[in-house]
Design an enzyme around this catalytic site. Structure first.
Site, PDB file in Angstrom:
ATOM      1  N   GLU A  20       0.829  -1.204   0.000  1.00 28.05           N
ATOM      2  CA  GLU A  20       0.000   0.000   0.000  1.00 28.05           C
ATOM      3  C   GLU A  20       0.866   1.258   0.000  1.00 28.05           C
ATOM      4  O   GLU A  20       0.595   2.217  -0.713  1.00 28.05           O
ATOM      5  CB  GLU A  20      -0.901   0.017   1.239  1.00 28.05           C
ATOM      6  CG  GLU A  20      -1.977  -1.045   1.248  1.00 28.05           C
ATOM      7  CD  GLU A  20      -3.066  -0.759   0.228  1.00 28.05           C
ATOM      8  OE1 GLU A  20      -3.674   0.318   0.328  1.00 28.05           O
ATOM      9  OE2 GLU A  20      -3.272  -1.597  -0.674  1.00 28.05           O
ATOM     10  N   GLU A 211     -21.641  10.867  10.423  1.00 28.75           N
ATOM     11  CA  GLU A 211     -22.137   9.496  10.475  1.00 28.75           C
ATOM     12  C   GLU A 211     -22.746   9.268  11.841  1.00 28.75           C
ATOM     13  O   GLU A 211     -22.485  10.025  12.781  1.00 28.75           O
ATOM     14  CB  GLU A 211     -20.969   8.512  10.338  1.00 28.75           C
ATOM     15  CG  GLU A 211     -20.616   8.118   8.939  1.00 28.75           C
ATOM     16  CD  GLU A 211     -19.419   7.166   8.922  1.00 28.75           C
ATOM     17  OE1 GLU A 211     -18.863   6.997   7.848  1.00 28.75           O
ATOM     18  OE2 GLU A 211     -19.042   6.619   9.981  1.00 28.75           O
ATOM     19  N   HIS A 249     -17.567   0.369   9.517  1.00 29.29           N
ATOM     20  CA  HIS A 249     -16.347   0.554  10.283  1.00 29.29           C
ATOM     21  C   HIS A 249     -16.639   0.876  11.742  1.00 29.29           C
ATOM     22  O   HIS A 249     -17.757   1.208  12.118  1.00 29.29           O
ATOM     23  CB  HIS A 249     -15.385   1.545   9.638  1.00 29.29           C
ATOM     24  CG  HIS A 249     -16.007   2.849   9.267  1.00 29.29           C
ATOM     25  ND1 HIS A 249     -15.938   3.350   7.980  1.00 29.29           N
ATOM     26  CD2 HIS A 249     -16.703   3.737   9.976  1.00 29.29           C
ATOM     27  CE1 HIS A 249     -16.580   4.510   7.957  1.00 29.29           C
ATOM     28  NE2 HIS A 249     -17.043   4.771   9.152  1.00 29.29           N
TER      29      HIS A 249
END
Lengths: 291, 381, 381, 291
Positions: A20, A211, A249
């Protein structure tokens, strides 16, 4: 410049030799990010896409004067990366890593706050931040953003890209876009970033993408009601999320009766924000702001 | 990950907290035998992953082994708030003088462990906090300073626990903090914390939530926990595939990349008058394999009669995503037309690939349009 | 309290540090058997509470079980720096590529754990520090910050350990810190820390010092350690009586109250030309019972031919001390005249009591006079 | 006033209901110490020799304005007592307790230093301190001391009494006498106290009673060579102590080659102190100073 970073910001990548790390280093370099060093224990002396790699971050700071760092190491090595960055004198640490045990994050935050109170941390589990056209620190797809006058603070990744993409298409560029991270414990929060956007002359309006879970949006509403003096559009995702269930998540979980999308939207509205009910209404609301 | 009562108690016990003798049984004859072993007077307690067992008849007192048999028989197999009781915990009874409350919880706002103590236990702490706030105390623990007996004493006295009960309370609270830190807990709660007539503090119940991210540090424990076996089978399968899946009550199957995007998709469906059947985040990449697993899981829900795939192409480009979607749909050939919405990097090429594929797909360009189509396109039930 | 090599290694192993397979034996046949079990090639190592075993022939390589038998026979019963070898550790051999040094020690000056790492192990670290200081690094650990891999890596590289060896070194150092904190150690040292040709870090030796004051937290461990059995029998008895006793090489038995006072008494005896047989601090109180135990222990040393009791009366008054001394001496009737010096609170009454007791005692008022008398009054050998 | 304390200093006793705590509270009260409170969990509301007892020290500070505290609790409760005192706002903690695990002391010192940097700690394993004729905080026998102009700092208990007694008899009184404690890790060290004595107008000469082990005497010598401007007489006990053996208490142990009485005496002499070889020479040396 954007808030926190600009074209000149010297960036180090922790974990640059990983899959990554190396991949996104290439993308960031392409975007124009001033990556001056990487570190990876045992790999000192190598290069990744032309960036010199050191065994320790401290060497990267000493030799290349890195000011900001990106943490792109696996979860069990991430706390060490945070400690190392703080001690090395890094002033802005952007932690991309997802899946760090929460007590590790908790201890790292408390220790770093006690010893290096000026060190800023974004994340963990953050997609990073971007000052479109200037610099990108993270894993955001740079091409969908466009320079401009709207600041974005978000707890989400893809949804932020979606909204930024729509904004760009509608001709509304972004000053700086920050993903604060999807974990329950994060470093810089909505309110910390709002203070910076408040003082940023380039930013003329702010978009908050919230959220379910936590109290960041409520804190933002409190701050909005007092000192914040720019138009603010907010969308809080998860109106249909069942309480007590984790949505994707770790941070997106509403406990019974608190941290729901509804209560957050209501708080923001009361404080003077335009709170919309779907992501595609964000563009309309911002077009309204600039009408 | 949340533990069952007996699992949490066994963790507590390893840290030196006192728990009543107890055994898990899954049939009534064994329930009787254990009750005999404990001298007849026992508690019979359903082991399920939900609170409020008492109110639902999941906790009973037995005064004889025969009564224990009866209660075990009655509780086993019962459904409590959607959870089937497969196991019952038979526990010896203690002489209760007072019921207190002790907990450590990781507080998101402060980012610190929060110590909660109350002189009133055995009921929901939020209720006590509302009705008798003077009996509940909260202390944010600075983990670099630690928690020390003097703090527990101070908070206990403030919460109106008599000073003669301090010693066992302090000792239990210190051990509970060790559980919290040592086991990577997000919550460690003793409610009720029973002060017995012998002056000991015994855990009447346990509520422990462990951090899944710290799994690698506690593999033996996590593997021993029963909880994983009791999830919804589709959710279990999704977890194994590395997908983030939550079952909902509607009929429109939803797949997307990114938790926020999927949540906002659900929000939009509801707003436009539809009802989503699930949350499913396939994460980054959107490979054909993952997409195939995702569609398969979503369609395994018999209520689903519409499928909505919502992908934003960022670093993974829309053309790649389109190829993955087509491969997956070809393999699975769903019985109704999927609505696919692609946006972002290379979206036009993505649309072209979808349209030229020959596979029956309704391709949408905007999210709003896609949501409306997904609601319309549902198969007649 | 210091551990033996195999005890320290067993502690290390509990924390996940790697140690070679090994077994303690007390006879040569068993030594052979263990060597066979380990495939023949073993180390044979004397288990004694002193360093420098290698130089004194206490560590030998054996290439066959028969050789192991021979070395075990030769080492058992041997005296190494005053310590008799009662047990030998048979250990499998590892393929050594490098010998490093790792330790944590509690540093008095800074009051912090001190991490020491060197790229040269297997010999005395002080010697390395003198001769090749660039190969030794010291890091004061702030325990609130903790020690983290990046610090170990940095120090290891600075000490000239190649970066390809970092991973096992870091892992071992982190575990060693856990030993240090978890076991209340004052010292936890791996020297040599063997880097094997397989790239693992294995503890070649162990040196652990545990804090006696933390005994109550580690009772099981402390009780299992062999060390207590090997002290001087008089020192062991003194410890049981709660007296602080150290045997010295001279002939004048010394008893006093307070470590500083006793040390200064020894200093004075030496300065005036005498030679003290021991240090003995009876602590506060100076009761007749304690005094009697103290005199008994001091006189049990056959070299002692003079007895000097030096008491300063503070909160315990001199008259009380005098009564205790008389009772003790009456019970024990030593063969030579004790010199007693009393000073402080109620000293005159103390002197009177001693003088009127009818017991043969030389009473002195000043310390200097007492010291000189104690040297003069020794029994002719 | 003496250094650190005077007649008015308000003292709390932690562990006042214990055998030692109660006994020495009586002696201190007799000496004139201004003991205003005691604490002992579960014993709140009682009195000990007329001193009110509280369940927590914090109450003692709140109600009675205690400024200094004496820790007289068993070793395993002593760290808690230190934390409690620091958080309650006590500025001088005198820890009498002997036998505290060293890592407990280490953590307590580090935490208190980080959070309450102005809190002073004497001990552990200290006999306390006395300003003769004014106040006594500890277990020293008050009657043998006499007010005057010599300051004493000592690592020893009885030996200090012995020397103070001889000084008093010789007509040399003491300004303040401090036992720093016999443990390897202690709070205030020779050098910290020397700085206070240096500024104390009542103190005209200083006597240091050292011991084998550690580096306190060496630090004192360093300080003496730079800033300290009063006559100093030093005696270091343990010239005949075998290296590596603990002499009576935990702190008195010399490692091979360092921390010996000889090296300490030499360092002090070099820095300008009169270093004597036996305790009874201290009086002669101080008589010389004042001749």
């Amino acid at each position: 410049m954007g808030i926190l970073v600009d074209r000149e910001t010297k960036v180090a990548v922790q974990g640059i030799t990983g899959k990554e790390g190396s991949y996104h280093t290439r993308l960031m370099l392409q975007y124009g990010t001033n990556i001056v060093a990487g570190c990876s224990p045992g790999k000192g002396g190598q290069e990744v896409h032309g960036v010199p790699v050191y065994d320790t971050l401290e060497e990267g700071v000493r030799h290349e004067k890195a000011e900001a760092s990106l943490v792109m190491v696996p979860p069990r090595f991430a706390p060490d990366a945070l400690y190392e960055a703080a001690e090395a004198g890094i002033k802005l640490i952007v932690c991309i890593t997802e899946g760090i045990p929460l007590l590790d994050t908790m201890f790292a935050f408390q220790r770093i706050k006690a010893r290096y109170p000026d060190t800023k941390i974004i994340g963990p589990n953050s997609p990073g931040l971007i000052a479109p056209g200037k610099t990108l620190l993270g894993i955001m797809p740079g091409n969908i953003f466009k320079g401009g006058k709207v600041g974005i603070i978000s707890r989400s990744g893809t949804l932020t890209y979606q909204i930024a993409y729509e904004l760009s298409h509608a001709g509304i560029g972004q000053s700086t876009v920050v993903g604060v991270g999807g974990d329950p414990l994060i470093g810089m929060r909505f309110i910390d970033l709002m203070k910076l956007f408040n003082q940023d002359p380039e930013t003329q309006a702010l978009c908050i993408i919230g959220e379910i879970g936590g109290r960041d949006e409520e804190e933002a509403a409190d701050y909005l009601g007092t000192d914040f003096n720019k138009p603010l559009v907010a969308y809080v995702a998860g109106q249909t999320a069942p309480p007590g269930r984790k949505m994707g998540h770790a941070g997106a979980i509403a406990s019974a009766g608190e941290g729901t999308a509804e209560s957050k939207s209501t708080a923001l509205k009361k404080a003077g924000a335009v709170a919309v009910e779907t992501s595609y209404q964000v563009v309309e609301a911002l077009l309204d702001v600039f009408k | 990950m949340k533990t069952l009562e007996h699992e949490g108690k066994s963790i507590f016990s390893r840290y030196g907290l006192l728990i009543p003798r107890g055994k898990v049984v899954d049939n009534s004859l064994e329930g009787k035998k254990v009750a005999e072993e404990f001298g007849g007077e026992v508690m019979v307690k359903a082991q399920v992953h939900t609170g409020g067992r008492g109110k639902e008849g999941g906790i009973k007192k037995a005064s004889t082994p025969q009564e224990a048999l009866q209660w075990t028989k009655e509780i086993l197999g019962r459904k409590i708030r959607g959870y089937t009781v497969n196991k019952v915990y038979i526990e010896e009874r203690v002489n209760i003088e007072e019921e207190y409350y002790l907990a450590f919880i990781l507080d998101r706002s402060s980012g610190l462990p929060l110590f909660i103590i109350s002189s009133k236990g055995g009921i929901d702490i939020e209720k006590v906090a509302r009705e008798e706030p003077e009996r509940v105390r909260r202390l944010k623990v600075n983990p670099l300073w630690g928690i020390h007996p003097y703090q527990v004493r101070r908070e206990a006295l403030e919460a109106r626990i008599p000073s003669s009960h301090l010693t066992p309370i302090v000792s239990a609270a210190m051990k509970l903090y060790e559980v919290f830190i040592g086991e990577d807990a997000l919550l460690a709660e003793i409610n009720p914390a029973l002060l017995t007539s012998e002056g000991r503090l015994v855990c009447g119940d346990s509520k422990v939530e462990l951090d899944d991210n710290a799994f690698y540090r506690h593999q033996e424990l996590h593997n021993s926990l029963e909880s994983y076996q009791e999830e919804d089978p589709l959710e279990r399968r999704a977890r194994k595939e590395g997908l983030s899946f939550v079952k909902l009550k509607g009929n429109i199957g939803v797949i997307g990349n990114g938790a926020g995007l999927v949540m906002s998709t659900l929000d939009s469906i509801s707003r436009e008058g539809g009802s989503p059947a699930n949350f499913l985040d396939i994460g980054g990449g959107a490979s054909a394999d993952k997409m195939e697993a995702a569609i398969d899981i979503v369609l395994a829900n018999p209520r689903v009669n519409s499928l909505f795939i919502n992908i934003f192409g960022g670093i993974t480009r829309c053309d790649e995503a389109a190829r993955g979607i087509i491969a997956a749909i070809k393999n699975l050939s769903p019985q109704f037309m999927p609505v696919v919405r692609l946006g972002g990097t290379n979206e036009e090429e993505g649309w072209r690939i979808l349209e030229d594929s020959g596979v029956e797909i309704k391709v949408c360009k905007s999210m709003k349009e896609a949501v409306i189509k997904a609601i319309e396109y549902k198969k007649e039930a």
